[in-house]
Write a protein that holds these residues in place. Structure first.
Motif, PDB file in Angstrom:
ATOM      1  N   ALA A  46      -9.671  26.481  96.143  1.00  0.00           N
ATOM      2  CA  ALA A  46      -9.007  26.713  97.119  1.00  0.00           C
ATOM      3  C   ALA A  46      -9.873  27.455  98.195  1.00  0.00           C
ATOM      4  N   PRO A  47      -9.554  27.412  99.466  1.00  0.00           N
ATOM      5  CA  PRO A  47     -10.457  27.967 100.617  1.00  0.00           C
ATOM      6  C   PRO A  47     -10.486  29.667 100.357  1.00  0.00           C
ATOM      7  N   PHE A  48     -11.628  30.273 100.434  1.00  0.00           N
ATOM      8  CA  PHE A  48     -11.698  31.550 100.474  1.00  0.00           C
ATOM      9  C   PHE A  48     -12.571  32.105 101.372  1.00  0.00           C
ATOM     10  N   ASP A  49     -12.501  33.241 101.999  1.00  0.00           N
ATOM     11  CA  ASP A  49     -13.881  34.206 102.486  1.00  0.00           C
ATOM     12  C   ASP A  49     -14.743  34.955 101.747  1.00  0.00           C
ATOM     13  N   VAL A  50     -14.130  35.398 100.714  1.00  0.00           N
ATOM     14  CA  VAL A  50     -14.690  36.518  99.830  1.00  0.00           C
ATOM     15  C   VAL A  50     -14.253  35.849  98.323  1.00  0.00           C
ATOM     16  N   LEU A  51     -14.880  35.810  97.207  1.00  0.00           N
ATOM     17  CA  LEU A  51     -14.496  35.450  96.101  1.00  0.00           C
ATOM     18  C   LEU A  51     -15.241  36.560  95.130  1.00  0.00           C
ATOM     19  N   ALA A  52     -14.467  37.224  94.376  1.00  0.00           N
ATOM     20  CA  ALA A  52     -14.725  38.314  93.376  1.00  0.00           C
ATOM     21  C   ALA A  52     -14.491  37.734  91.942  1.00  0.00           C
ATOM     22  N   VAL A  53     -15.567  37.613  90.969  1.00  0.00           N
ATOM     23  CA  VAL A  53     -15.282  37.285  89.731  1.00  0.00           C
ATOM     24  C   VAL A  53     -15.509  38.328  88.708  1.00  0.00           C
ATOM     25  N   ALA A  54     -14.543  38.714  88.092  1.00  0.00           N
ATOM     26  CA  ALA A  54     -14.537  39.953  87.099  1.00  0.00           C
ATOM     27  C   ALA A  54     -14.664  39.072  85.774  1.00  0.00           C
ATOM     28  N   VAL A  55     -15.329  39.807  84.835  1.00  0.00           N
ATOM     29  CA  VAL A  55     -15.606  39.234  83.483  1.00  0.00           C
ATOM     30  C   VAL A  55     -15.697  40.635  82.585  1.00  0.00           C
ATOM     31  N   GLN A  56     -15.141  40.185  81.479  1.00  0.00           N
ATOM     32  CA  GLN A  56     -15.326  41.268  80.313  1.00  0.00           C
ATOM     33  C   GLN A  56     -15.651  40.461  79.252  1.00  0.00           C
ATOM     34  N   GLU A  57     -16.066  41.300  78.077  1.00  0.00           N
ATOM     35  CA  GLU A  57     -16.775  40.540  76.845  1.00  0.00           C
ATOM     36  C   GLU A  57     -17.829  39.729  77.169  1.00  0.00           C
ATOM     37  N   LEU A  58     -18.651  39.718  78.210  1.00  0.00           N
ATOM     38  CA  LEU A  58     -19.427  38.591  78.531  1.00  0.00           C
ATOM     39  C   LEU A  58     -20.520  38.565  77.521  1.00  0.00           C
ATOM     40  N   ALA A  59     -20.776  39.285  76.636  1.00  0.00           N
ATOM     41  CA  ALA A  59     -21.518  39.194  75.394  1.00  0.00           C
ATOM     42  C   ALA A  59     -21.440  40.211  74.460  1.00  0.00           C
ATOM     43  N   PRO A  60     -21.983  40.426  73.156  1.00  0.00           N
ATOM     44  CA  PRO A  60     -21.596  41.179  72.269  1.00  0.00           C
ATOM     45  C   PRO A  60     -22.147  42.537  72.810  1.00  0.00           C
ATOM     46  N   PHE A  61     -21.565  43.688  72.608  1.00  0.00           N
ATOM     47  CA  PHE A  61     -21.505  44.961  73.019  1.00  0.00           C
ATOM     48  C   PHE A  61     -22.870  45.668  72.886  1.00  0.00           C
ATOM     49  N   ALA A  62     -23.270  45.479  71.551  1.00  0.00           N
ATOM     50  CA  ALA A  62     -24.396  46.020  70.910  1.00  0.00           C
ATOM     51  C   ALA A  62     -25.521  45.432  71.794  1.00  0.00           C
ATOM     52  N   GLU A  63     -25.543  44.056  71.849  1.00  0.00           N
ATOM     53  CA  GLU A  63     -26.524  43.566  72.577  1.00  0.00           C
ATOM     54  C   GLU A  63     -26.735  43.987  74.144  1.00  0.00           C
ATOM     55  N   GLN A  64     -25.522  44.276  74.757  1.00  0.00           N
ATOM     56  CA  GLN A  64     -25.573  44.529  76.236  1.00  0.00           C
ATOM     57  C   GLN A  64     -26.165  45.800  76.263  1.00  0.00           C
ATOM     58  N   MET A  65     -25.470  46.986  75.571  1.00  0.00           N
ATOM     59  CA  MET A  65     -25.908  48.280  75.355  1.00  0.00           C
ATOM     60  C   MET A  65     -27.611  48.612  75.220  1.00  0.00           C
ATOM     61  N   ARG A  66     -28.223  47.538  74.877  1.00  0.00           N
ATOM     62  CA  ARG A  66     -29.597  47.549  74.404  1.00  0.00           C
ATOM     63  C   ARG A  66     -30.368  47.381  75.675  1.00  0.00           C
ATOM     64  N   ARG A  67     -29.728  46.788  76.653  1.00  0.00           N
ATOM     65  CA  ARG A  67     -30.226  46.590  77.981  1.00  0.00           C
ATOM     66  C   ARG A  67     -29.531  47.567  79.049  1.00  0.00           C
ATOM     67  N   SER A  68     -28.974  48.768  78.829  1.00  0.00           N
ATOM     68  CA  SER A  68     -28.327  49.678  79.460  1.00  0.00           C
ATOM     69  C   SER A  68     -29.078  50.293  80.525  1.00  0.00           C
ATOM     70  N   HIS A  69     -30.474  50.136  80.548  1.00  0.00           N
ATOM     71  CA  HIS A  69     -31.197  50.837  81.469  1.00  0.00           C
ATOM     72  C   HIS A  69     -32.373  49.375  81.981  1.00  0.00           C
ATOM     73  N   ALA A  70     -31.605  48.210  82.054  1.00  0.00           N
ATOM     74  CA  ALA A  70     -32.489  47.152  82.342  1.00  0.00           C
ATOM     75  C   ALA A  70     -32.217  47.000  83.953  1.00  0.00           C
ATOM     76  N   THR A  71     -33.295  46.703  84.749  1.00  0.00           N
ATOM     77  CA  THR A  71     -33.037  46.391  86.203  1.00  0.00           C
ATOM     78  C   THR A  71     -32.562  45.213  86.509  1.00  0.00           C
ATOM     79  N   ARG A  72     -32.609  44.346  85.548  1.00  0.00           N
ATOM     80  CA  ARG A  72     -32.197  42.783  85.877  1.00  0.00           C
ATOM     81  C   ARG A  72     -31.097  42.569  85.021  1.00  0.00           C
ATOM     82  N   LEU A  73     -30.226  41.464  85.847  1.00  0.00           N
ATOM     83  CA  LEU A  73     -29.046  40.964  84.900  1.00  0.00           C
ATOM     84  C   LEU A  73     -29.216  40.489  83.655  1.00  0.00           C
TER      85      LEU A  73
END
Length: 289
Positions: free
Chosen positions: A28-55
């Motif tokens: 559908a048409p939009f001007d702004v699109l926001a995509v919110a995600v949760q549990e995008l990866a295992p939490f322990a894996e993500q927290m190891r990257r808590s200070h990473a500068t890249r996505l």
């Protein structure tokens, strides 16, 4: 201005039909699109990257799927994550903010370090209107104590998310999406929905509004598409909207008379998770545009 918001708990799956999610979100048409995600990866894996500068690789896959679907028609103006909660925002050329977006994020546990979190982006649209988008994952569980924990988590997010000195509820408009985890009690009836109860008594999300919910419960689904018989189905995944001019919020000298009208609010029939994604389209009228 047309604003589209989608929220999906990916249940830590690597590629839960991201291309299908992107195609449905951009249909559908939009001007702004926001995509919110949760549990995008295992939490322990993500927290190891808590200070990473890249996505993280998981968040980069999400951005890439939407970039591919949009094929240059809209640019990703912001993407961030905290733990396993992420948010990305795309804008058409006519709606691109004149100033860089401001990011904010926080954990929502007792020590602000938890698998539950909130991330946000504030965009300056027009001459002086600040519009914020939030992706959140609130505490799980059933019963009054769990409801109180979710309510506290909202207030923690509202207090901790700041944008260059402006608090979340000081923004002219806010779109708050995520796995908010409110449950419907043993009746599995929306009349007993915990989020609506909290909103009615201002225990959480004061001055926020939600369009009429006409879709089936978004949690908890099996791979077959049926509900898990061990869980009471619930509308865990929600999208709420807020404008600061609401009478429940004291006006300020630069108060906006922004208005938000929901055009459609529904769930998307996309498999690959134990949640259904939810999607909403709004018309946002800002006087400074």
């Amino acid at each position: 201005m047309l604003v589209a918001v989608v929220s999906f708990n990916l249940a830590q799956r690597k590629d839960p039909l991201l291309s299908a999610l992107a195609a449905a979100s951009a249909a559908a048409p939009f001007d702004v699109l926001a995509v919110a995600v949760q549990e995008l990866a295992p939490f322990a894996e993500q927290m190891r990257r808590s200070h990473a500068t890249r996505l993280s690789p998981a968040m980069r896959r999400i951005v890439a799927a939407f970039d591919s679907e949009l094929a240059g028609a809209a640019a990703c103006v912001a993407a961030l994550e905290h733990g396993a909660v992420g948010l990305a925002v795309w804008a058409r050329p006519s709606a691109c903010p004149a100033q860089p977006p401001i990011h904010a994020k926080t954990g929502l546990g007792p020590l602000a370090l938890s698998s539950k979190a909130a991330v946000a982006v504030a965009l300056r649209l027009g001459s002086s209107s600040t519009v914020a988008f939030v992706s959140a994952h609130l505490p799980a569980g059933t019963g009054p104590a769990a409801d109180r924990a979710r309510n506290r988590a909202f207030w923690d997010a509202a207090a901790r998310l700041h944008f260059a000195g402006r608090s979340l509820l000081d923004c002219h408009s806010v779109f708050f999406a995520g796995d908010l985890n409110y449950r419907a009690g043993l009746s599995a009836s929306f009349a007993d929905d915990g989020l609506r109860r909290a909103m009615r008594c201002n225990a959480a999300f004061p001055a926020f509004t939600e369009p009429a919910v006409a879709f089936r419960p978004t949690y908890k689904l099996l791979a077959s598409g049926a509900y898990d018989p061990r869980r009471t189905p619930a509308w865990c995944d929600r999208i709420l909207a807020y404008t600061r001019h609401n009478p429940a919020v004291p006006p300020t000298s630069d108060d906006s008379s922004a208005s938000i009208t929901c055009l459609r609010y529904w769930s998307l029939p996309i498999a690959g998770s134990d949640h259904l994604p939810v999607y909403a389209r709004f018309r946002l009228d800002l006087p400074h545009l």
